[in-house]
Design a protein around this motif. Structure first.
Motif, PDB file in Angstrom:
ATOM      1  N   ARG A 143      55.331 -23.664  10.322  1.00  0.00           N
ATOM      2  CA  ARG A 143      55.222 -23.069  12.080  1.00  0.00           C
ATOM      3  C   ARG A 143      55.991 -22.436  12.159  1.00  0.00           C
ATOM      4  N   SER A 144      55.934 -21.383  13.745  1.00  0.00           N
ATOM      5  CA  SER A 144      56.841 -21.211  14.110  1.00  0.00           C
ATOM      6  C   SER A 144      57.144 -20.786  15.529  1.00  0.00           C
ATOM      7  N   HIS A 145      58.067 -21.238  16.304  1.00  0.00           N
ATOM      8  CA  HIS A 145      58.213 -21.452  18.079  1.00  0.00           C
ATOM      9  C   HIS A 145      59.357 -20.585  18.064  1.00  0.00           C
ATOM     10  N   ASP A 146      59.175 -20.332  19.360  1.00  0.00           N
ATOM     11  CA  ASP A 146      60.145 -19.868  20.126  1.00  0.00           C
ATOM     12  C   ASP A 146      61.139 -19.868  21.000  1.00  0.00           C
ATOM     13  N   GLY A 147      61.456 -21.825  20.329  1.00  0.00           N
ATOM     14  CA  GLY A 147      62.408 -22.717  21.206  1.00  0.00           C
ATOM     15  C   GLY A 147      62.010 -23.706  22.516  1.00  0.00           C
ATOM     16  N   LYS A 148      60.721 -23.169  22.577  1.00  0.00           N
ATOM     17  CA  LYS A 148      60.738 -23.567  23.635  1.00  0.00           C
ATOM     18  C   LYS A 148      58.598 -23.857  23.846  1.00  0.00           C
ATOM     19  N   GLN A 149      58.035 -23.278  22.593  1.00  0.00           N
ATOM     20  CA  GLN A 149      56.404 -23.439  22.496  1.00  0.00           C
ATOM     21  C   GLN A 149      55.928 -23.267  21.443  1.00  0.00           C
ATOM     22  N   LEU A 150      55.019 -23.254  21.195  1.00  0.00           N
ATOM     23  CA  LEU A 150      54.342 -23.190  19.435  1.00  0.00           C
ATOM     24  C   LEU A 150      54.115 -21.605  19.253  1.00  0.00           C
ATOM     25  N   ILE A 151      53.400 -20.925  18.407  1.00  0.00           N
ATOM     26  CA  ILE A 151      53.513 -20.151  18.215  1.00  0.00           C
ATOM     27  C   ILE A 151      52.091 -19.295  17.466  1.00  0.00           C
ATOM     28  N   PRO A 152      50.943 -19.410  18.145  1.00  0.00           N
ATOM     29  CA  PRO A 152      49.936 -19.407  16.852  1.00  0.00           C
ATOM     30  C   PRO A 152      49.850 -18.897  15.666  1.00  0.00           C
ATOM     31  N   ALA A 153      49.974 -19.142  14.960  1.00  0.00           N
ATOM     32  CA  ALA A 153      49.629 -18.588  13.118  1.00  0.00           C
ATOM     33  C   ALA A 153      49.022 -17.438  13.587  1.00  0.00           C
ATOM     34  N   GLY A 154      49.131 -16.826  12.786  1.00  0.00           N
ATOM     35  CA  GLY A 154      48.646 -15.528  12.623  1.00  0.00           C
ATOM     36  C   GLY A 154      49.601 -14.939  14.029  1.00  0.00           C
TER      37      GLY A 154
END
Length: 167
Positions: A143-154
């Motif tokens: 998973r990836s995130h911007d420090g506050k919210q998850l970034i949707p896969a892809g």
């Protein structure tokens, strides 16, 4: 490119990413070990930066012990999480407690065994998901995130200063 990446970096260049490790320590009753960080007051998993000469498993055991006083047996990798804003890649491992006594450290103001519901209530989404992922048995998750919210896969995330087509 792969050959270049495997070569030692010059001393003057700084790494583009930092690697951290964290432990999802699960007690027999299903409670999860968490800390309240001393620097910002947020609830998170115990963990920190992986040292150069250390294996990920040794690093997570060291970090959990340093921050909580709990010795652990490392079971398995449950997820890889990237903070796209700060360039941190976190390797998260499920662990079992094997001794020690809960205590705070210079990095933690509280150490607690939380239920999964308490994890969701106390932790931000980007940290709670790491514990919940470790419990679902479907990992390892990426998973990836911007420090506050998850970034949707892809999703494609590009820093503001890059233009498509730049190296």
């Amino acid at each position: 490119m792969l050959l270049y990446m495997s070569q030692p970096q010059e001393a003057t260049s700084s790494p583009l990413h930092s690697v951290s490790v964290a432990g999802v320590v699960v007690r027999e009753d299903g409670r999860l070990l968490a800390i309240r960080r001393a620097d910002n007051g947020t609830w998170e998993l115990p963990g920190g930066v992986l040292e150069l000469a250390e294996t990920p498993e040794a690093g997570v055991a060291r970090e959990v012990l340093e921050e909580t006083g709990i010795h652990v047996e490392v079971d398995e990798l449950t997820g890889v999480y990237k903070n796209t804003t700060r360039g941190i890649v976190a390797l998260v491992f499920r662990c079992k407690p094997s001794g020690g006594t809960e205590r705070t450290s210079s990095e933690s103001t509280a150490v607690s065994w939380l239920t999964p519901d308490e994890v969701s209530e106390r932790m931000s989404e980007v940290f709670a998901i790491r514990l919940l992922d470790a419990l679902d048995g479907n990992g390892p998750h990426v998973r990836s995130h911007d420090g506050k919210q998850l970034i949707p896969a892809g999703s494609q995330v590009m820093p503001d200063d890059l233009v498509p087509g730049d190296g």
